[in-house]
Design a protein around this motif. Structure first.
Motif: not given
Length: 216
Positions: A25, A29, A33, A45-47, A101, A105, A127
């Motif tokens: 992960y 990220v 990101v 994107y992070a989700s 996260a 972010v 998320a």
């Protein structure tokens, strides 16, 4: 149930099997990101990356006990409760990671067109939808429903991809809402996606727990 959750969480922490999903992960990220980019797109994107990582961690938690220990816990607390505790321990850990996260972010992204509170709220719910979708996938892709490790991993990878591209998937809906909002500077709070993902995860967990009584 509290004691079972503590036991499963402590077992996961001591095993260090969480390290590989966490590093995966972090790579997702870290590569995807960049500081200063629009916040909603970065949150999307992070989700999205939480889906496969959560599925992987759920699979780890449901298989981390040696057979003898699993049977002893099942005899003391019941097979379904023991299985549910392992599932919830993984979901809880991923919920914490997802929240951290999202806040990180949000802090490093461009907030000029979107308020930080609105962005963080939408990001947390997206998320959550992705964590719950991944949790449902992880519960269905390992024991007792899928016992062969090779097939389990293959189904998990394919299912993660489908969860992110298939119309009707809560994860796809939540991520698409963030990405679209990034283009229009409009915050779409994915309440519906989160609710559907929660219902899906609950159904998958119930099926997996019930199957432990049938097949183990």
């Amino acid at each position: 149930m509290t004691a079972l959750l503590r036991y499963q969480t402590a077992l996961l922490a001591r095993s260090q099997r969480w390290l590989a999903p966490l590093l995966l992960y972090a790579v997702f990220v870290g590569v995807g990101v960049q500081a200063g980019e629009p916040v909603l797109g970065a949150l999307g994107y992070a989700s999205a990356a939480l889906v496969p990582v959560t599925a992987w961690l759920v699979r780890i938690c449901l298989n981390q006990e040696p057979a003898a220990a699993r049977h002893a816990v099942a005899a003391a607390a019941g097979r379904e409760r023991a299985h549910l505790a392992a599932f919830l321990a993984a979901v809880g850990c991923m919920a914490v990671l997802g929240a951290v996260a999202v806040l990180g972010v949000t802090a490093v992204s461009d907030l000029r067109r979107v308020g930080p509170l609105a962005a963080a709220t939408a990001g947390l719910l997206a998320a959550g939808a992705c964590v719950l979708t991944g949790a449902a996938l992880g519960a269905l892709c390992t024991r007792p429903l899928v016992r062969a490790p090779g097939w389990s991993l293959a189904v998990l990878v394919l299912g993660s991809l489908l969860a992110l591209v298939t119309t009707g998937s809560p994860a796809k809906y939540a991520v698409t809402g963030l990405v679209t909002g990034s283009l229009t500077a409009t915050v779409h709070v994915p309440w519906l996606a989160f609710s559907c993902a929660a219902a899906t995860a609950a159904a998958a967990a119930a099926l997996a727990c019930r199957a432990t009584a049938w097949r183990e």
